[in-house]
Design a protein around this motif. Structure first.
Motif, mmCIF file in Angstrom:
data_model
loop_
_atom_site.group_PDB
_atom_site.id
_atom_site.type_symbol
_atom_site.label_atom_id
_atom_site.label_comp_id
_atom_site.label_asym_id
_atom_site.label_seq_id
_atom_site.Cartn_x
_atom_site.Cartn_y
_atom_site.Cartn_z
ATOM 1 N N VAL A 137 -1.609 8.185 7.162
ATOM 2 C CA VAL A 137 -0.636 7.550 6.273
ATOM 3 C C VAL A 137 -1.401 6.635 5.331
ATOM 4 N N ARG A 138 -1.551 7.070 4.088
ATOM 5 C CA ARG A 138 -2.305 6.314 3.086
ATOM 6 C C ARG A 138 -1.364 5.382 2.331
ATOM 7 N N VAL A 139 -1.736 4.118 2.230
ATOM 8 C CA VAL A 139 -0.955 3.131 1.488
ATOM 9 C C VAL A 139 -1.801 2.661 0.307
ATOM 10 N N PRO A 140 -1.317 2.823 -0.925
ATOM 11 C CA PRO A 140 -2.139 2.472 -2.093
ATOM 12 C C PRO A 140 -2.562 1.008 -2.096
ATOM 13 N N LEU A 141 -3.756 0.762 -2.620
ATOM 14 C CA LEU A 141 -4.237 -0.603 -2.807
ATOM 15 C C LEU A 141 -3.342 -1.346 -3.796
ATOM 16 N N ASP A 142 -3.408 -2.680 -3.740
ATOM 17 C CA ASP A 142 -2.615 -3.465 -4.686
ATOM 18 C C ASP A 142 -3.389 -3.644 -5.993
ATOM 19 N N ASP A 143 -2.845 -4.440 -6.899
ATOM 20 C CA ASP A 143 -3.450 -4.597 -8.225
ATOM 21 C C ASP A 143 -4.791 -5.313 -8.199
ATOM 22 N N THR A 144 -5.100 -5.973 -7.091
ATOM 23 C CA THR A 144 -6.384 -6.663 -6.981
ATOM 24 C C THR A 144 -7.440 -5.814 -6.284
ATOM 25 N N GLU A 145 -7.175 -4.527 -6.080
ATOM 26 C CA GLU A 145 -8.067 -3.600 -5.380
ATOM 27 C C GLU A 145 -8.154 -3.908 -3.894
ATOM 28 N N GLY A 146 -7.180 -4.664 -3.364
ATOM 29 C CA GLY A 146 -7.175 -5.006 -1.952
ATOM 30 C C GLY A 146 -6.023 -4.364 -1.210
ATOM 31 N N HIS A 147 -5.903 -4.664 0.084
ATOM 32 C CA HIS A 147 -4.867 -4.098 0.935
ATOM 33 C C HIS A 147 -3.502 -4.693 0.598
ATOM 34 N N ASP A 148 -2.520 -3.841 0.447
ATOM 35 C CA ASP A 148 -1.130 -4.264 0.280
ATOM 36 C C ASP A 148 -0.519 -4.328 1.682
#
Length: 365
Positions: A137-148
């Motif tokens: 289950v892949r969750v896209p990174l947030d706008d700061t290139e970090g974990h959401d």
């Protein structure tokens, strides 16, 4: 041909790979250097030679490599336990942190179970998950290139067995703050194993990421994953480890490939722990170069997120990515490209780093 005829034709059929294996993406290692003038910055290896104490330990142990290694890695586990302030029963070792992660997923996941992780992150994650028959289950990174982490918590279902948190994240270099992981742990079920993957933790500035050992002591469902491949410079020997609750660590030892961590690797890892001061001096030098490069790139006009790994990350769509890789190739610099996402560049010695800066300057001049 009838079924009866097929039964009498023993050479008509061929062995077939499992569907899960046939559909796996191949892990793409960093490209290798083939010449002395090539700057090999595609794999996040240490550019330093092995620590002298580690090299000496390997040379001394080589005379006994006709013998099997200690399968339980007792001495290494005891030394790690003392180093970290835990017990040897809480340590599991394997051939690199990726080998230990395979033991984790094998030990916890049945077919159809789910493993949640950020994306883009370490490329081996989906491969190991799908090989076990579990669902990635892949969750896209947030706008700061970090974990959401909010989105990751929302992605946890009744089938979720493991969550992977990579800090600093590979390939973006962005860490996860201690408080954010604490809030995440309070929001997910206590029977979900949360793996804090800290392959690059030695390169992170103090306070930039979590105090993972404190989180482990507070939350029994935390597992810490680390490696000797990066800052300690033992990438070629393959030795990593996990810190987990004793029953989980015992499961990791049961799922390990017998004798998977060689005697040479065990001795080198122990010697490396004894040479921690020298390792930290090397890490400090890499951090200085990382900061110097980031400042130069910012002055050139590149907008990068601060990295806490031994690498820098440039977000680039395919057109720019392809031009960047071509320019680096022409300059005999090997970098790691990720289709659709960007380019990762390992921080190395000052001369190699200057070559990188000169290439990138041509894109903003």
């Amino acid at each position: 041909m009838t079924s009866d005829q097929m039964l009498t034709a023993p050479h008509a059929a061929r062995p077939v790979l499992r569907g899960a294996v046939s559909g796996l993406p191949s892990y793409v290692p960093g490209r290798r250097s083939a010449g002395v003038d090539i700057a090999a910055l595609a794999s996040n290896e240490s550019h330093y030679e092995p620590l002298p104490a580690a090299a000496a330990a390997v040379a001394e142990a080589a005379g006994r490599m006709n013998r099997y290694p200690d399968m339980a890695a007792v001495e290494l586990r005891e030394r790690l336990a003392g180093h970290l302030g835990v017990t040897a029963d809480e340590i599991g070792v394997g051939p690199g942190s990726v080998g230990v992660l395979q033991q984790i997923i094998t030990g916890l996941c049945d077919a159809g179970d789910e493993v949640v992780f950020a994306w883009r992150s370490f490329e081996a994650y989906p491969i190991l998950v799908e090989l076990a028959g579990a669902r990635a289950v892949r969750v896209p990174l947030d706008d700061t290139e970090g974990h959401d982490l909010d989105a990751m918590a929302a992605a946890v279902t009744s089938r979720t067995k493991v969550v992977l948190l990579c800090t600093p994240n590979n390939p973006t270099g962005v860490p996860i703050a201690h408080e954010r992981i604490g809030a995440f742990l309070r929001s997910v079920r206590s029977d979900v194993l949360v793996v804090i993957d800290e392959a690059y933790v030695e390169y992170a500035e103090a306070g930039s990421g979590p105090d993972s050992l404190a989180l482990y002591r507070e939350y029994p469902n935390v597992c810490i994953l680390r490696t000797f491949s990066k800052a300690y410079g033992l990438a070629g020997l393959r030795v990593g480890y996990a810190v987990a609750a004793p029953e989980i660590a015992e499961g990791l030892r049961r799922t390990a490939i017998p004798f998977g961590v060689t005697a040479l690797a065990q001795k080198a890892a122990i010697a490396s722990l004894d040479a921690a001061g020298e390792m930290q001096a090397r890490v400090a030098a890499v951090g200085q170069e990382r900061a110097r490069m980031a400042a130069r790139l910012a002055a050139q006009g590149w907008k990068l997120q601060p990295s806490q790994g031994n690498f820098l990350w440039i977000r680039a769509a395919d057109g720019l990515r392809e031009r960047l890789v071509a320019a680096f190739d022409q300059a005999a610099i090997m970098v790691r490209a990720y289709q659709g996402d960007g380019v990762r560049i390992t921080v190395a010695d000052p001369a190699s780093n200057d070559r990188v800066l000169r290439v990138l300057e041509t894109f903003t001049a």
